[in-house]
Structures are given as C-alpha cells and as structure tokens.
Design an enzyme around this catalytic site. Sequence first.
Site, PDB file in Angstrom:
ATOM      1  CG  ASP A   1      -1.973   1.038   1.356  1.00 15.46           C
ATOM      2  OD1 ASP A   1      -2.547   1.566   0.198  1.00 15.46           O
ATOM      3  OD2 ASP A   1      -2.536   1.367   2.445  1.00 15.46           O
TER       4      ASP A   1
ATOM      5  CG  ASP B   1       1.335   7.328  -3.535  1.00 16.97           C
ATOM      6  OD1 ASP B   1       1.134   8.334  -4.510  1.00 16.97           O
ATOM      7  OD2 ASP B   1       1.014   7.572  -2.281  1.00 16.97           O
TER       8      ASP B   1
HETATM    9  P1  13P Z   1      -8.500   4.784   6.089  1.00 15.87           P
HETATM   10  O1  13P Z   1      -7.374   4.678   7.337  1.00 15.87           O
HETATM   11  O2  13P Z   1      -9.142   6.206   6.065  1.00 15.87           O
HETATM   12  O3  13P Z   1      -9.427   3.859   5.954  1.00 15.87           O
HETATM   13  O4  13P Z   1      -7.567   4.945   4.837  1.00 15.87           O
HETATM   14  C1  13P Z   1      -7.051   3.529   4.519  1.00 15.87           C
HETATM   15  C2  13P Z   1      -6.274   3.670   3.149  1.00 15.87           C
HETATM   16  O5  13P Z   1      -6.618   4.272   1.959  1.00 15.87           O
HETATM   17  C3  13P Z   1      -4.981   2.834   2.803  1.00 15.87           C
HETATM   18  O6  13P Z   1      -4.324   3.014   1.697  1.00 15.87           O
END
Ligand code: 13P
Length: 281
Positions: free
Chosen positions: A84, A106
């Site tokens: 992520d 990203d």
């Molecule tokens: P939140 O913490 O707002 O749920 O966002 C999670 C996210 O977008 C991880 O990439």
Amino acid sequence: MLVNFIDMLNKAKENHYAVPHFNINNLEWSKYILEKCNELNVPVILGVSEGAAKYMGGFDVITGMINGLIKDLNITIPVCLHVDHGQSFETCKKAIDAGFTSVMIDASRLDLNENIRITKEVVDYAHTKNVSVEAEVGHIGGTEDNITSSATNATLEDCQILYENTHIDSLAPALGSVHGFYKGEPNLDFNTMKIINDNLPIPLVLHGGTGIPNDKIATAIACGISKININTDLQVAWSTAVRKFLTEDTSAYDPRKVIGSGEQAIKKRIEEIVTLFKTQI
Ligand code: 13P
C-alpha cells in the site's frame, strides 16, 4: 492461495461491487481478516504500508506469515498480498521479490511525468512476475503512517495520460477522500469519478474508506469503484475493545488475551464492511 488482484477487481467492476482492502499490522490482524473473509467466502486484499512492513520486520516475514496462515488455517478464498503506497521502485521490487502478488506505486507527490516514469518502471518489472500494479493520480491527503499531507484532485486527462503510458492494472484517482478521520462530511467528486470510470478500461480504487457514510460508499461503487481501502476503521474498532478489556480487567497480562480481546470487534466490522461492499466471488 495468493493471487494478484486482476481477476477479483475485474469481476467486481463487471458486477458492480467492491473488493475490500484491509491494512494489516501483525499476525493477529492478518489471522482475523483471513478467518472472517474465508467464513464469508469473499476475496480479500491485504494491504501493507511501508511503515507496517518495517514494523513487522520486512516483506519476507510478511509473505512467510501470510502463506503460513493460508496453509495452516485452510484458507480457500483468493487472497491478494499488496504493497500500500509504495514510495519507490526499490520498495516495490523488494516486495515482489519476497512474494507479494500486487503493489501500489504511489508517486503522486511528484509531477505527472515523474509519476509516469516511476510507475512504468514498476509495471515493467511487476508484469514479468504476474504481479498487479495500482497507481495514484492527484494526491490523497490526510494522515498515513503518521505523515500528514494535503490533497489535490485528479483530472480525467491526467488519468488517461498515466494509464496510456504505463498500462497499470488499477487506478486510485484522488477525488476528495482522505486517509484517517474526516473533518466534517467527506466531499467526494462523484461526477469526475464516473467520467474517469467511463473512460478508462481498468478498475478504480477508493482510498480513505474510513468514515465515508454508507450511502456515499454505495454511490462510489455505482460510479465504478471496485476496491475500497480500509485501515483506520479496524484500528479504532480494535483499540476501543482492547481499552475496554484492560479497564475492566486491570490484572490481565497475557498478550494473547490482551491482543485477542479486539478479535471480535475486528471481525464484526469486517462483516459489516463486506456486506456494505456486496462482495461476491
Ligand atoms: P483509512 O485509514 O482512512 O481507512 O484509509 C486507508 C487507506 O486508504 C489505505 O491506503
């Protein structure tokens, strides 16, 4: 089995539902998410931020842990292990080499040309290993891994240019969502979301899923969102339950009991979220 997200997201796009992406922090969270999603028979994406990867020891620890859980718990749903907000080619390569099946590069903090250059480098490597790639256009603001950043919205033109020059597998266009808590009502640009969806052949991703009201989640899915990222929501559910447990039992000390006191709260939220996203295999 660990898979990339291509099949699960294409099915979701075709059938108008969203696949949940839950961020993981440790063995227990991974176990709870896998057990609950397996019980509900829905595919799941396990998201690992760079900060979380460092916290858990590194990408090899995580692939070992997730592959072990899938085997020992007899998990039969498709599971995607995904970086992520990978910040560089090097991070994505390290994760891919360790066995991750998907990455998000990203480079949205950079200008579009630089974003394209780095994203393409990641796609060229990832696709030789059957690994899916998500990228970001515009910039999603809020707080992630304790870093606060401000938001810029995506435009259709920038999304098209990035897609045509990189051939990514999914795209997160920044359209008003933020990581962490919202100040007031989330203000999502559904018009642009729908226009981007109608003009791109790949599934769209919504970051910052925590705190978006149910009706807006449903609208986002109707506008073409096929993957929704949730992190803070499960953190709040878990820490609230653990705080209550420790307040009520001041002599508790067994870490299995302390950490485990948040299990049911996480599993309950997962069931509610999955139902909301109407996920099917
Ligand atoms: P939140 O913490 O707002 O749920 O966002 C999670 C996210 O977008 C991880 O990439």
